[in-house]
Scaffold this motif. Structure first.
Motif, short mmCIF file in Angstrom:
data_model
loop_
_atom_site.label_atom_id
_atom_site.label_comp_id
_atom_site.label_asym_id
_atom_site.label_seq_id
_atom_site.Cartn_x
_atom_site.Cartn_y
_atom_site.Cartn_z
N THR A 215 -3.39 1.73 4.95
CA THR A 215 -4.56 2.42 4.41
C THR A 215 -4.26 2.80 2.97
O THR A 215 -3.24 3.42 2.69
CB THR A 215 -4.88 3.68 5.23
OG1 THR A 215 -5.12 3.30 6.58
CG2 THR A 215 -6.08 4.42 4.67
N VAL A 216 -5.15 2.42 2.07
CA VAL A 216 -4.97 2.72 0.65
C VAL A 216 -6.10 3.66 0.23
O VAL A 216 -7.27 3.35 0.42
CB VAL A 216 -5.00 1.44 -0.20
CG1 VAL A 216 -4.82 1.78 -1.68
CG2 VAL A 216 -3.94 0.45 0.26
N THR A 217 -5.74 4.80 -0.33
CA THR A 217 -6.71 5.73 -0.87
C THR A 217 -6.83 5.45 -2.36
O THR A 217 -5.82 5.45 -3.07
CB THR A 217 -6.26 7.19 -0.63
OG1 THR A 217 -6.05 7.37 0.76
CG2 THR A 217 -7.29 8.17 -1.15
N VAL A 218 -8.06 5.19 -2.82
CA VAL A 218 -8.30 4.83 -4.22
C VAL A 218 -9.17 5.88 -4.88
O VAL A 218 -10.16 6.33 -4.31
CB VAL A 218 -8.98 3.44 -4.32
CG1 VAL A 218 -9.25 3.09 -5.78
CG2 VAL A 218 -8.13 2.37 -3.66
N ASP A 219 -8.79 6.27 -6.09
CA ASP A 219 -9.56 7.23 -6.87
C ASP A 219 -9.73 6.65 -8.26
O ASP A 219 -8.76 6.23 -8.89
CB ASP A 219 -8.81 8.56 -6.94
CG ASP A 219 -9.57 9.64 -7.68
OD1 ASP A 219 -10.82 9.63 -7.62
OD2 ASP A 219 -8.93 10.48 -8.33
N GLU B 278 -3.97 5.05 -6.78
CA GLU B 278 -3.91 4.52 -5.41
C GLU B 278 -2.76 5.20 -4.68
O GLU B 278 -1.71 5.45 -5.28
CB GLU B 278 -3.64 3.02 -5.43
CG GLU B 278 -4.70 2.20 -6.11
CD GLU B 278 -4.28 0.75 -6.26
OE1 GLU B 278 -5.04 -0.11 -5.82
OE2 GLU B 278 -3.19 0.50 -6.82
N GLU B 279 -2.95 5.46 -3.40
CA GLU B 279 -1.88 6.03 -2.60
C GLU B 279 -1.83 5.32 -1.26
O GLU B 279 -2.86 5.08 -0.64
CB GLU B 279 -2.10 7.53 -2.40
CG GLU B 279 -0.91 8.19 -1.73
CD GLU B 279 -1.00 9.70 -1.76
OE1 GLU B 279 -0.45 10.32 -0.82
OE2 GLU B 279 -1.59 10.26 -2.69
N TRP B 280 -0.61 4.99 -0.81
CA TRP B 280 -0.41 4.31 0.46
C TRP B 280 0.96 4.66 1.01
O TRP B 280 1.79 5.21 0.32
CB TRP B 280 -0.58 2.80 0.31
CG TRP B 280 0.49 2.13 -0.51
CD1 TRP B 280 1.64 1.56 -0.06
CD2 TRP B 280 0.52 1.98 -1.94
NE1 TRP B 280 2.37 1.07 -1.12
CE2 TRP B 280 1.70 1.30 -2.27
CE3 TRP B 280 -0.35 2.34 -2.96
CZ2 TRP B 280 2.05 0.99 -3.58
CZ3 TRP B 280 0.00 2.03 -4.27
CH2 TRP B 280 1.17 1.37 -4.56
N SER C 108 5.52 7.64 1.23
CA SER C 108 4.25 7.74 0.51
C SER C 108 4.45 7.30 -0.94
O SER C 108 5.39 7.70 -1.60
CB SER C 108 3.76 9.19 0.56
OG SER C 108 2.60 9.33 -0.20
N THR D 22 2.51 6.42 -4.78
CA THR D 22 1.35 6.64 -5.63
C THR D 22 1.47 5.77 -6.87
O THR D 22 2.52 5.72 -7.50
CB THR D 22 1.25 8.12 -6.06
OG1 THR D 22 1.27 8.94 -4.91
CG2 THR D 22 -0.01 8.37 -6.86
#
Length: 141
Positions: free
Chosen positions: A51-55, A77-79, A130, A132
């Motif tokens: 799961t990649v969180t993108v901002d 991006e964070e994964w 984690s 970033t």
């Protein structure tokens, strides 16, 4: 790490007039990336679902012509990558240039050109690997 030396010989302590122990401050351990990434394959994603969180934060945009739009933005991006779990102080490590790890492939649909201005990769090795990525981008669509 702090190393404390206590004078063993009483004569040494009196000759140097030491009333306190000698304290030597050592720098925090340096990450030996060759050891950490010994069996790491940067071309392969972490096992399982990622799961990649993108901002995206847009700072400025312009219209050089009626057909194009130029956007200056920051991509974050964070994964999780469990292959990057290791014991280290401090808890966050900035990856040096030239050290490659797997990154999500991110692109902007219908983009004509994109350019990365600055990029930083940080690993939180004690927090389940984690990772970033922050990058300043210029995009032309």
């Amino acid at each position: 790490m702090t190393l404390v030396l206590l004078p063993v010989l009483a004569g040494l302590a009196s000759a140097l007039r030491l009333e306190e122990p000698i304290v030597i401050q050592r720098p925090l351990e340096k990450v030996e990336w060759g050891d950490v990434l010994l069996e790491y394959d940067a071309t392969q994603p972490p096992p399982g679902n990622v799961t990649v969180t993108v901002d995206l934060r847009v700072f400025h945009h312009s219209r050089p012509s009626s057909e194009t739009l130029k956007i200056y933005m920051e991509l974050s991006e964070e994964w999780q990558d469990g292959r990057l779990i290791f014991q280290h102080n401090p808890a966050t490590v900035t990856l040096p240039r030239g050290v490659e790890i797997w990154r999500p492939e991110t692109w902007i649909r219908d983009g004509i050109e994109d350019r990365t201005e600055r990029e930083t990769l940080r690993i939180h090795p004690r927090d389940a690997g984690s990772t970033t990525r922050c990058a300043a981008l210029t995009l032309r669509t």
